[in-house]
Design an enzyme around this catalytic site. Sequence first.
Site, PDB file in Angstrom:
ATOM      1  N   GLU A  31     -14.866   9.828  -8.655  1.00 50.22           N
ATOM      2  CA  GLU A  31     -14.452  10.678  -9.752  1.00 50.22           C
ATOM      3  C   GLU A  31     -13.258  11.486  -9.241  1.00 50.22           C
ATOM      4  O   GLU A  31     -13.358  12.116  -8.183  1.00 50.22           O
ATOM      5  CB  GLU A  31     -15.611  11.611 -10.103  1.00 50.22           C
ATOM      6  CG  GLU A  31     -15.497  12.210 -11.461  1.00 50.22           C
ATOM      7  CD  GLU A  31     -16.704  13.089 -11.787  1.00 50.22           C
ATOM      8  OE1 GLU A  31     -16.559  13.921 -12.657  1.00 50.22           O
ATOM      9  OE2 GLU A  31     -17.765  12.934 -11.145  1.00 50.22           O
ATOM     10  N   ARG A 256     -27.140   7.757   1.670  1.00 52.54           N
ATOM     11  CA  ARG A 256     -25.961   8.606   1.885  1.00 52.54           C
ATOM     12  C   ARG A 256     -25.876   9.003   3.353  1.00 52.54           C
ATOM     13  O   ARG A 256     -26.894   9.107   4.038  1.00 52.54           O
ATOM     14  CB  ARG A 256     -26.058   9.883   1.051  1.00 52.54           C
ATOM     15  CG  ARG A 256     -25.720   9.718  -0.393  1.00 52.54           C
ATOM     16  CD  ARG A 256     -25.990  10.998  -1.140  1.00 52.54           C
ATOM     17  NE  ARG A 256     -24.810  11.844  -1.251  1.00 52.54           N
ATOM     18  CZ  ARG A 256     -23.954  11.780  -2.273  1.00 52.54           C
ATOM     19  NH1 ARG A 256     -24.153  10.920  -3.243  1.00 52.54           N
ATOM     20  NH2 ARG A 256     -22.906  12.573  -2.324  1.00 52.54           N
ATOM     21  N   LYS A 266     -18.237  18.289  -2.936  1.00 53.23           N
ATOM     22  CA  LYS A 266     -16.884  18.581  -3.407  1.00 53.23           C
ATOM     23  C   LYS A 266     -16.803  19.969  -4.029  1.00 53.23           C
ATOM     24  O   LYS A 266     -15.788  20.640  -3.932  1.00 53.23           O
ATOM     25  CB  LYS A 266     -16.465  17.540  -4.451  1.00 53.23           C
ATOM     26  CG  LYS A 266     -15.841  16.306  -3.822  1.00 53.23           C
ATOM     27  CD  LYS A 266     -15.299  15.363  -4.871  1.00 53.23           C
ATOM     28  CE  LYS A 266     -16.387  14.574  -5.527  1.00 53.23           C
ATOM     29  NZ  LYS A 266     -15.929  13.403  -6.271  1.00 53.23           N
TER      30      LYS A 266
END
Length: 543
Positions: A31, A256, A266
């Site tokens: 994104e 992850r 982020k």
Amino acid sequence: MENQSNFIKTIIESDLASGKHKEIVTRFPPEPNGFLHIGHARAIITDFESALAYGGYTNLRYDDTNPSKEDDVYVKAILDDIRWLGYEPKHVFFASDYFDEMFNRAVILIKKGLAYVDDSTPEEMGRDRGNINNVGKPSKYRNRSIDENLKLFYDMRDGKFNEGECVLRAKIDMESPNMNLRDPALYRIQYAEHHNTGNKWCIYPMYDYAHPLEDAIEGITHSLCSLEFEDHRPLYDWVVRETEMPKVPRQIEFGRLSIENTVMSKRYLRQLVEEGKVIGWDDPRMPTLQGLRRRGYTPEAIRHFVLSTGLSKVNSTAGNDMLEAALRDDLALKAKRVMAVINPLKVTITNYPEDQIEYFDVAYNQDNPELGERKIPFSRHIYIEQEDFVVEKPNNKYKRLALGVEVRLFHAYFIKANEVIYDEEGKVIEILATYDLETKSGSGFNERKPNGTIHYVEASQGLNVKLNFFGPMIEGNDDMDLMDRFNNNSWTVKEGVVETALIDAKPQDKFQFMRNGYFNVDDDSKQGHLIFNEIVPLKSSYK
Ligand code: ATP
Ligand code: MG
């Protein structure tokens, strides 16, 4: 390393063997709402390596379906970072380019009786969804006719409703034990300008609807994603199937990657930038790829580190020491080994003629002759590290300079300290020493054992430089607020002296400062004003 097997490759190999796929296509779908961090490197490496290993390819697809959070700055930085890591996407796509097709596929769902427009308030919808222990309750709008739903959906698109007035929902199963299948929203109304489509749309697809379609449109064969999407897979498959997409991608989840004492979210990183706690997304303390790059981390070391953590089906946390070891391994042969004095102490060689200067030709890296050689100056005036001198030799383990003691200077002579000069406060400010001509370049080493070997920089030609040292960016424990955990002492600046051979050093040049560590020339460095960032110290046993 790149060829190591893992559970994803096992699936790919069986899909190739069965003839299900002839070519493997993967994608990396960030994104564009922030810079990439080292956790993303795990996803990028997995996506690219899984396809490359079988002659396939990988697309970069910006997942820009949310108009309010995205920015073109991130779009450019993301591609730069992927290339820096060593990968080239076959195609660069934007999810927003598929908005028309996504809309048309939603119409297919409505026509099949599999989607409806729901006017319930967000509160009603939340309440009616139920929870793990209680099944959901069907919305009172669930049984609208296909024609009514079609008309309302077009009205949504045409801007006839306000934000939040209604949504398009999938009609799946309000009693499913998987909450994601309890009639998830597919489209919501949002009057926001989109960086790509401008004001064309006022309805935007939800992630769980858009993502599988994006994969299917591009012919992605294996859609690799992190573990939190596992519960979304049944919805992913539902969307691809019911919208009648001709090509069917398969979602596979992997764990992850986290790093000890490193926060990668982020949102948090953006907050640090916006509040001015760091100098930018490329602050050398940041775990962003741009920060790591500026600090001096190499793509090879990052790749090696990520691959060595092993791909698995569970989330994992790696120690910083693993990453540091990967850096030392990578830099050992690549970096020129030079001398730099970080806390300079003046030494005057009283028996060396004033106005004389001589040079030693020395290889930059004894283990890698390709790096060439340079001249190291020597004269009556040199600097050594303050740490490399004590007035009185404390014990036999002490292998540095002391009063009345002789040490070897790397590549030059043996020197012996004869006298110490102090300032008013009693601090040592200068050493008077003598050198022995017979010991040039280490000759005579066997007959007379010096008390260790230390580095030095000749004073008249040494370059004054700025050196940045970095500590952990966060401290404290998980109970504390993240912003309070920011370590304000995580950046230390020192003034040092380096060999004259570094005069033309350019940003991104990397050096081993002997007995200290690996250093990278900072992006703001200029000739005459060199700035170095410590990448990683040498292992203490090398010091
Ligand atoms: P963050 O949580 O840091 O904000 P994100 O997951 O929201 O990151 P995206 O832009 O959606 O960021 O990420 C693109 C891809 O990178 C996703 O497929 C995501 O699963 C993957 N990814 C992000 N962080 C990690 C990580 N730490 N380990 C492995 N994959 C990750
Ligand atoms: Mg995300």
